[in-house]
Design an enzyme around this catalytic site. Structure first.
Site, mmCIF file in Angstrom:
data_model
loop_
_atom_site.group_PDB
_atom_site.id
_atom_site.type_symbol
_atom_site.label_atom_id
_atom_site.label_comp_id
_atom_site.label_asym_id
_atom_site.label_seq_id
_atom_site.Cartn_x
_atom_site.Cartn_y
_atom_site.Cartn_z
ATOM 1 N N SER A 108 0.830 -1.206 0.000
ATOM 2 C CA SER A 108 0.000 0.000 0.000
ATOM 3 C C SER A 108 0.864 1.255 0.000
ATOM 4 O O SER A 108 1.979 1.266 0.510
ATOM 5 C CB SER A 108 -0.912 0.028 1.222
ATOM 6 O OG SER A 108 -1.749 -1.102 1.240
HETATM 7 N N1 SAH Z 1 -1.290 -4.477 3.980
HETATM 8 C C1 SAH Z 1 -0.464 -4.593 2.806
HETATM 9 C C2 SAH Z 1 -1.281 -4.401 1.561
HETATM 10 C C3 SAH Z 1 -1.524 -5.662 0.882
HETATM 11 S S1 SAH Z 1 -2.519 -5.544 -0.583
HETATM 12 C C4 SAH Z 1 0.652 -3.577 2.856
HETATM 13 O O1 SAH Z 1 0.921 -3.006 3.880
HETATM 14 O O2 SAH Z 1 1.284 -3.326 1.880
HETATM 15 C C5 SAH Z 1 -3.945 -6.421 -0.059
HETATM 16 C C6 SAH Z 1 -3.729 -7.836 0.415
HETATM 17 O O3 SAH Z 1 -5.012 -8.372 0.712
HETATM 18 C C7 SAH Z 1 -3.114 -8.765 -0.626
HETATM 19 O O4 SAH Z 1 -1.979 -9.383 -0.078
HETATM 20 C C8 SAH Z 1 -4.214 -9.787 -0.909
HETATM 21 O O5 SAH Z 1 -3.733 -11.083 -1.169
HETATM 22 C C9 SAH Z 1 -4.994 -9.737 0.388
HETATM 23 N N2 SAH Z 1 -6.365 -10.246 0.284
HETATM 24 C C10 SAH Z 1 -7.260 -10.099 -0.726
HETATM 25 N N3 SAH Z 1 -8.408 -10.755 -0.458
HETATM 26 C C11 SAH Z 1 -8.244 -11.304 0.773
HETATM 27 C C12 SAH Z 1 -9.084 -12.116 1.612
HETATM 28 N N4 SAH Z 1 -10.311 -12.476 1.272
HETATM 29 N N5 SAH Z 1 -8.586 -12.511 2.804
HETATM 30 C C13 SAH Z 1 -7.338 -12.157 3.202
HETATM 31 N N6 SAH Z 1 -6.503 -11.406 2.462
HETATM 32 C C14 SAH Z 1 -6.948 -10.985 1.250
#
Ligand code: SAH
Length: 225
Positions: free
Chosen positions: A71
């Site tokens: 993010s």
């Molecule tokens: N928090 C992270 C951002 C990750 S992007 C950061 O600090 O950079 C969003 C994440 O949500 C991805 O890794 C994706 O695989 C996850 N995601 C999407 N759908 C999901 C679900 N149903 N349950 C858990 N994680 C999920």
């Protein structure tokens, strides 16, 4: 240049670039000093591919593999600030561990942090980086965030890093009285960040929604892989 001054040079550059990032977030309206301090402290370059490390302190999202992104620092700061505005959540659930950057920003600010991710390979990598940073109050689950993590509920706050088109009922159910959910809602290209607070009094419970602005997240996807 000998190796000592070379490594000092890198250290100074990175302290300067981190400070520039903090300054940029201040200009964009981030006020919470503890949040800004975390953005300054957390080594974001450890959460991205080495090839992208030089861009780690830019205020942008970057790819982390498997179609996912780390993010944007502004968004991480905005969501974290929204979590603590007029509240002191101690027990927090994070949906979407990803590379673990948001996890690292949040962990030192709370007592217990539970983090759910649907892609095992990403969570395994995140675990390694987070343990190398000595963060010991984080509990991981490989699972589908649509269902939250009932075993440890209720939570003072839930923060979701991927966008469903509707608010998942399970997440609302896992909020403690006064608890809040910070979540982007909507289809790709038309998402809004919202904060839903669960209010409970003698007459019953209600969920109060506040809008926090337009955002761009990857979708919340059903199932695990
Ligand atoms: N928090 C992270 C951002 C990750 S992007 C950061 O600090 O950079 C969003 C994440 O949500 C991805 O890794 C994706 O695989 C996850 N995601 C999407 N759908 C999901 C679900 N149903 N349950 C858990 N994680 C999920």
């Amino acid at each position: 240049m000998n190796s000592l001054s070379a490594s000092n040079g890198i250290g100074m550059t990175s302290a300067r670039t981190r400070e520039r990032l903090v300054q940029k977030l201040r200009e964009q309206g981030i006020r919470n000093p503890a949040v800004l301090e975390q953005i300054r402290n957390v080594p974001r370059h450890l959460f991205v591919d080495e090839a992208l490390a030089t861009r780690a302190y830019e205020n942008t999202a970057l790819p982390i593999g498997l179609g996912q992104t780390i993010s944007q620092p502004f968004i991480v700061a905005r969501m974290t600030e929204a979590l603590f505005e007029d509240a002191e959540p101690r027990k927090v659930l994070e949906i979407g561990t990803g590379c673990g950057y948001q996890t690292a920003v949040l962990a030192p600010l709370v007592k217990f942090l539970y983090s759910v991710e649907r892609i095992k390979a990403l969570q395994d990598r995140a675990k390694q980086v987070l343990s190398s940073l000595n963060l010991r109050n984080i509990y991981f689950r490989h699972g589908d965030g649509f269902r939250g993590w009932a075993g440890h509920a209720p939570y003072d706050a839930i923060i979701c890093a991927a966008a469903p088109t509707e608010v998942p009922m399970a997440l609302l159910k896992q909020l403690s009285p006064g608890g809040r959910l910070i979540i982007p809602i909507g289809p790709e290209g038309r998402q809004e960040l919202i904060r839903i607070t669960r209010r409970v009094d003698a007459r019953g419970e209600e969920f109060v929604t506040q809008r926090l602005g337009l955002v761009a997240f990857v979708p919340l996807v059903q199932g695990v892989r």
